[in-house]
Design a protein around this motif. Structure first.
Motif, PDB file in Angstrom:
ATOM      1  N   GLU A 149      11.195  -2.458   0.279  1.00 41.90           N
ATOM      2  CA  GLU A 149      10.847  -1.710  -0.924  1.00 41.90           C
ATOM      3  C   GLU A 149      10.928  -2.639  -2.132  1.00 41.90           C
ATOM      4  OE1 GLU A 149      13.228   1.759  -1.400  1.00 41.90           O
ATOM      5  OE2 GLU A 149      12.627   2.646   0.525  1.00 41.90           O
ATOM      6  N   ASP A 150       9.926  -2.540  -3.010  1.00 47.30           N
ATOM      7  CA  ASP A 150       9.895  -3.392  -4.200  1.00 47.30           C
ATOM      8  C   ASP A 150      11.085  -3.105  -5.106  1.00 47.30           C
ATOM      9  OD1 ASP A 150       7.505  -4.669  -3.527  1.00 47.30           O
ATOM     10  OD2 ASP A 150       6.276  -3.157  -4.535  1.00 47.30           O
ATOM     11  N   PRO A 151      11.539  -4.104  -5.870  1.00 51.31           N
ATOM     12  CA  PRO A 151      12.631  -3.889  -6.826  1.00 51.31           C
ATOM     13  C   PRO A 151      12.223  -2.916  -7.938  1.00 51.31           C
ATOM     14  CG  PRO A 151      12.248  -6.231  -6.431  1.00 51.31           C
ATOM     15  CD  PRO A 151      11.098  -5.503  -5.822  1.00 51.31           C
ATOM     16  N   ASP A 152      13.215  -2.499  -8.723  1.00 51.78           N
ATOM     17  CA  ASP A 152      12.969  -1.488  -9.751  1.00 51.78           C
ATOM     18  C   ASP A 152      12.184  -2.014 -10.948  1.00 51.78           C
ATOM     19  OD1 ASP A 152      14.891  -3.079 -10.976  1.00 51.78           O
ATOM     20  OD2 ASP A 152      16.433  -1.527 -11.037  1.00 51.78           O
ATOM     21  N   PHE A 153      11.960  -3.329 -11.025  1.00 53.14           N
ATOM     22  CA  PHE A 153      11.164  -3.858 -12.129  1.00 53.14           C
ATOM     23  C   PHE A 153       9.704  -4.076 -11.724  1.00 53.14           C
ATOM     24  CE2 PHE A 153      13.606  -7.235 -10.058  1.00 53.14           C
ATOM     25  CZ  PHE A 153      12.641  -8.156  -9.689  1.00 53.14           C
ATOM     26  N   VAL A 154       9.323  -3.498 -10.593  1.00 59.28           N
ATOM     27  CA  VAL A 154       7.946  -3.574 -10.089  1.00 59.28           C
ATOM     28  C   VAL A 154       7.359  -2.169 -10.090  1.00 59.28           C
ATOM     29  CG1 VAL A 154       6.485  -4.177  -8.121  1.00 59.28           C
ATOM     30  CG2 VAL A 154       8.524  -5.548  -8.639  1.00 59.28           C
ATOM     31  N   GLU A 155       6.117  -2.052 -10.587  1.00 60.41           N
ATOM     32  CA  GLU A 155       5.442  -0.765 -10.633  1.00 60.41           C
ATOM     33  C   GLU A 155       4.115  -0.841  -9.883  1.00 60.41           C
ATOM     34  OE1 GLU A 155       5.028   0.898 -14.551  1.00 60.41           O
ATOM     35  OE2 GLU A 155       6.898  -0.012 -15.248  1.00 60.41           O
ATOM     36  N   HIS A 156       3.721   0.294  -9.303  1.00 57.11           N
ATOM     37  CA  HIS A 156       2.411   0.425  -8.688  1.00 57.11           C
ATOM     38  C   HIS A 156       1.535   1.259  -9.612  1.00 57.11           C
ATOM     39  CE1 HIS A 156       3.600  -1.157  -4.694  1.00 57.11           C
ATOM     40  NE2 HIS A 156       4.795  -0.731  -5.078  1.00 57.11           N
ATOM     41  N   GLY A 157       0.250   1.036  -9.605  1.00 55.72           N
ATOM     42  CA  GLY A 157      -0.607   1.842 -10.458  1.00 55.72           C
ATOM     43  C   GLY A 157      -1.862   1.142 -10.926  1.00 55.72           C
ATOM     44  N   VAL A 158      -2.267   0.091 -10.222  1.00 52.05           N
ATOM     45  CA  VAL A 158      -3.492  -0.607 -10.599  1.00 52.05           C
ATOM     46  C   VAL A 158      -4.709   0.283 -10.382  1.00 52.05           C
ATOM     47  CG1 VAL A 158      -4.996  -2.525  -9.954  1.00 52.05           C
ATOM     48  CG2 VAL A 158      -2.553  -2.916 -10.234  1.00 52.05           C
ATOM     49  N   GLY A 159      -4.659   1.139  -9.354  1.00 54.16           N
ATOM     50  CA  GLY A 159      -5.812   1.988  -9.056  1.00 54.16           C
ATOM     51  C   GLY A 159      -6.962   1.164  -8.515  1.00 54.16           C
ATOM     52  N   ASP A 160      -8.186   1.560  -8.871  1.00 51.95           N
ATOM     53  CA  ASP A 160      -9.372   0.876  -8.361  1.00 51.95           C
ATOM     54  C   ASP A 160      -9.783  -0.329  -9.202  1.00 51.95           C
ATOM     55  OD1 ASP A 160      -9.604   2.681  -6.280  1.00 51.95           O
ATOM     56  OD2 ASP A 160     -10.863   4.057  -7.442  1.00 51.95           O
ATOM     57  N   ALA A 161      -9.193  -0.483 -10.378  1.00 55.08           N
ATOM     58  CA  ALA A 161      -9.580  -1.588 -11.261  1.00 55.08           C
ATOM     59  C   ALA A 161      -9.131  -2.919 -10.668  1.00 55.08           C
ATOM     60  CB  ALA A 161      -8.970  -1.396 -12.641  1.00 55.08           C
ATOM     61  N   SER A 162      -9.967  -3.942 -10.833  1.00 59.93           N
ATOM     62  CA  SER A 162      -9.575  -5.279 -10.398  1.00 59.93           C
ATOM     63  C   SER A 162      -8.602  -5.870 -11.412  1.00 59.93           C
ATOM     64  CB  SER A 162     -10.803  -6.181 -10.277  1.00 59.93           C
ATOM     65  OG  SER A 162     -11.323  -6.486 -11.558  1.00 59.93           O
ATOM     66  N   LEU A 163      -7.836  -6.855 -10.972  1.00 56.01           N
ATOM     67  CA  LEU A 163      -6.903  -7.496 -11.889  1.00 56.01           C
ATOM     68  C   LEU A 163      -7.621  -8.185 -13.054  1.00 56.01           C
ATOM     69  CD1 LEU A 163      -4.352  -8.850  -9.269  1.00 56.01           C
ATOM     70  CD2 LEU A 163      -4.019  -6.947 -10.857  1.00 56.01           C
ATOM     71  N   PRO A 164      -8.752  -8.880 -12.824  1.00 56.64           N
ATOM     72  CA  PRO A 164      -9.483  -9.415 -13.982  1.00 56.64           C
ATOM     73  C   PRO A 164      -9.942  -8.321 -14.947  1.00 56.64           C
ATOM     74  CG  PRO A 164     -10.171 -10.549 -12.000  1.00 56.64           C
ATOM     75  CD  PRO A 164      -9.303  -9.407 -11.558  1.00 56.64           C
ATOM     76  N   ASP A 165     -10.349  -7.156 -14.411  1.00 60.84           N
ATOM     77  CA  ASP A 165     -10.748  -6.069 -15.297  1.00 60.84           C
ATOM     78  C   ASP A 165      -9.573  -5.573 -16.136  1.00 60.84           C
ATOM     79  OD1 ASP A 165     -13.418  -6.071 -14.652  1.00 60.84           O
ATOM     80  OD2 ASP A 165     -13.261  -4.468 -13.162  1.00 60.84           O
ATOM     81  N   LEU A 166      -8.404  -5.504 -15.531  1.00 60.95           N
ATOM     82  CA  LEU A 166      -7.224  -5.093 -16.289  1.00 60.95           C
ATOM     83  C   LEU A 166      -6.923  -6.069 -17.419  1.00 60.95           C
ATOM     84  CD1 LEU A 166      -4.794  -3.885 -13.474  1.00 60.95           C
ATOM     85  CD2 LEU A 166      -6.266  -2.510 -14.941  1.00 60.95           C
ATOM     86  N   LEU A 167      -7.176  -7.356 -17.168  1.00 60.65           N
ATOM     87  CA  LEU A 167      -7.008  -8.350 -18.228  1.00 60.65           C
ATOM     88  C   LEU A 167      -8.042  -8.131 -19.332  1.00 60.65           C
ATOM     89  CD1 LEU A 167      -6.290 -11.881 -16.672  1.00 60.65           C
ATOM     90  CD2 LEU A 167      -4.810 -10.526 -18.148  1.00 60.65           C
ATOM     91  N   ARG A 168      -9.267  -7.904 -18.942  1.00 60.71           N
ATOM     92  CA  ARG A 168     -10.335  -7.685 -19.930  1.00 60.71           C
ATOM     93  C   ARG A 168     -10.029  -6.487 -20.817  1.00 60.71           C
ATOM     94  NH1 ARG A 168     -13.513  -8.719 -15.064  1.00 60.71           N
ATOM     95  NH2 ARG A 168     -14.497 -10.776 -15.238  1.00 60.71           N
ATOM     96  N   GLU A 169      -9.454  -5.450 -20.214  1.00 61.02           N
ATOM     97  CA  GLU A 169      -9.172  -4.221 -20.945  1.00 61.02           C
ATOM     98  C   GLU A 169      -7.864  -4.286 -21.733  1.00 61.02           C
ATOM     99  OE1 GLU A 169      -9.163  -1.346 -17.837  1.00 61.02           O
ATOM    100  OE2 GLU A 169     -11.255  -1.766 -17.257  1.00 61.02           O
ATOM    101  N   GLY A 170      -7.093  -5.347 -21.542  1.00 60.73           N
ATOM    102  CA  GLY A 170      -5.830  -5.475 -22.249  1.00 60.73           C
ATOM    103  C   GLY A 170      -4.707  -4.626 -21.676  1.00 60.73           C
ATOM    104  N   ARG A 171      -4.881  -4.138 -20.453  1.00 60.26           N
ATOM    105  CA  ARG A 171      -3.847  -3.303 -19.831  1.00 60.26           C
ATOM    106  C   ARG A 171      -2.722  -4.133 -19.232  1.00 60.26           C
ATOM    107  NH1 ARG A 171      -7.326   0.337 -15.911  1.00 60.26           N
ATOM    108  NH2 ARG A 171      -5.246   1.030 -15.231  1.00 60.26           N
ATOM    109  N   ILE A 172      -2.980  -5.403 -19.006  1.00 60.43           N
ATOM    110  CA  ILE A 172      -1.943  -6.343 -18.601  1.00 60.43           C
ATOM    111  C   ILE A 172      -2.078  -7.595 -19.453  1.00 60.43           C
ATOM    112  CG2 ILE A 172      -1.715  -5.486 -16.233  1.00 60.43           C
ATOM    113  CD1 ILE A 172      -3.545  -7.701 -15.288  1.00 60.43           C
ATOM    114  N   ASP A 173      -0.993  -8.346 -19.539  1.00 60.73           N
ATOM    115  CA  ASP A 173      -0.980  -9.539 -20.395  1.00 60.73           C
ATOM    116  C   ASP A 173      -1.365 -10.808 -19.650  1.00 60.73           C
ATOM    117  OD1 ASP A 173       0.275  -8.353 -22.930  1.00 60.73           O
ATOM    118  OD2 ASP A 173       1.683  -7.721 -21.372  1.00 60.73           O
TER     119      ASP A 173
END
Length: 296
Positions: A149-173
């Motif tokens: 099981e992942d540690p408590d500082f790890v979250e799930h929730g990317v959904g269908d978006a790709s990681l590059p898309d999350l960067l483009r949208e500013g949802r991750i740093d």
């Protein structure tokens, strides 16, 4: 002459596995029956959960977790994939971030257990003093080893978006990507002088950061250790056919003695990151393989 033992095998395409796949390196005792798995990490969960293959490439973090949780695999002293890792941490060019600014930020990664992510976090700790829990990790996939099981500082929730898309949208740093690193100037590396830092690290430690090793299934290791020995020799023979320049970093590594230090370093990093439930040492990690291979 007896028929050769057929081993269900998963290995990705590398210069050092191609001789096995094209028939250049063969054995009278063992036939490697290659099964398709693209990308190769799709074979990892079936291997550690269901022993779906007799011989398989496996990420080192997954292999160590499998050993810690008693899964049916035997880790062989055979590295088939290594890579410099610092350049795998990227940000969007419109929102660059420095490594020391990542504390409290959100970084995306396919899975927290991904070996590339383990190495990037280890480098952030070693180079910049950042603990793994200083950063919020956003992931899509869980672990290949079901018991973890992942540690408590790890979250799930990317959904269908790709990681590059999350960067483009500013949802991750920032995000960690491996073989799927995008080209072009839309994204920038977070760690400055990544290649030079990687090469210096490799010179100091004597090996490239290990991504994938090879495991045998516990069943074939128990029932046909001679076939596992022969398969290990096939891996070594195939690697020996590859011509490499003097001083060129080697993506492969073989032998218990040569892997003792690297494995113990990786275990230390995994413990800091919450990737293992307890400390493993090299003797425990390789004990089952030593009963088969001797002093390989």
């Amino acid at each position: 002459m007896p028929e050769p033992t057929v081993l269900r095998t998963v290995l990705a395409d590398y210069p050092h596995t191609q001789p096995l796949k094209n028939g250049e390196v063969t054995s009278d005792a063992v036939t490697l029956d290659f099964r398709a798995a693209k990308p190769v990490h799709k074979a990892f969960a079936p291997m550690v959960r269901d022993e779906a293959y007799d011989l398989s490439e496996l990420a080192i973090v997954t292999a160590l977790q499998a050993i810690a949780y008693g899964r049916p695999v035997v880790l062989l002293p055979a590295v088939v994939a290594s890579r410099f890792q610092r350049g795998c941490l990227i940000a969007h060019a419109s929102r660059p971030v420095k490594p020391e600014e990542l504390k409290g930020k959100t970084v995306g990664v396919r899975a927290f257990t991904q070996t590339t992510g383990m190495w990037v976090r280890a480098h952030l700790t070693g180079d910049f003093g950042l603990a793994s829990r200083d950063i919020r990790w956003l992931t899509r996939d869980g672990a290949h080893v079901a018991e973890y099981e992942d540690p408590d500082f790890v979250e799930h929730g990317v959904g269908d978006a790709s990681l590059p898309d999350l960067l483009r949208e500013g949802r991750i740093d920032a995000t960690i990507l491996g073989n799927d690193l995008p080209e072009g100037d839309e994204f920038v590396r977070v760690i400055p002088n990544a290649r030079a830092r990687d090469e210096q690290w490799s010179r100091e430690h004597g090996f490239m950061p290990i991504n994938h090793m090879v495991v045998a299934g516990a069943t074939v290791a128990r029932d046909n250790p001679a076939a596992v020995r022969e398969a290990y020799e096939l891996l070594r023979r195939a690697d020996a056919t590859v011509e490499r320049s003097e001083g060129e970093p080697r993506p492969t590594l073989f032998g218990f003695d040569r892997l003792r230090g690297p494995v113990e370093l990786i275990v230390d990093a995994c413990l800091e990151q919450g990737l293992l439930p307890r400390r493993l040492d090299a003797e425990e990690v390789f004990a089952p393989a030593k009963t088969i291979l001797g002093d390989a």
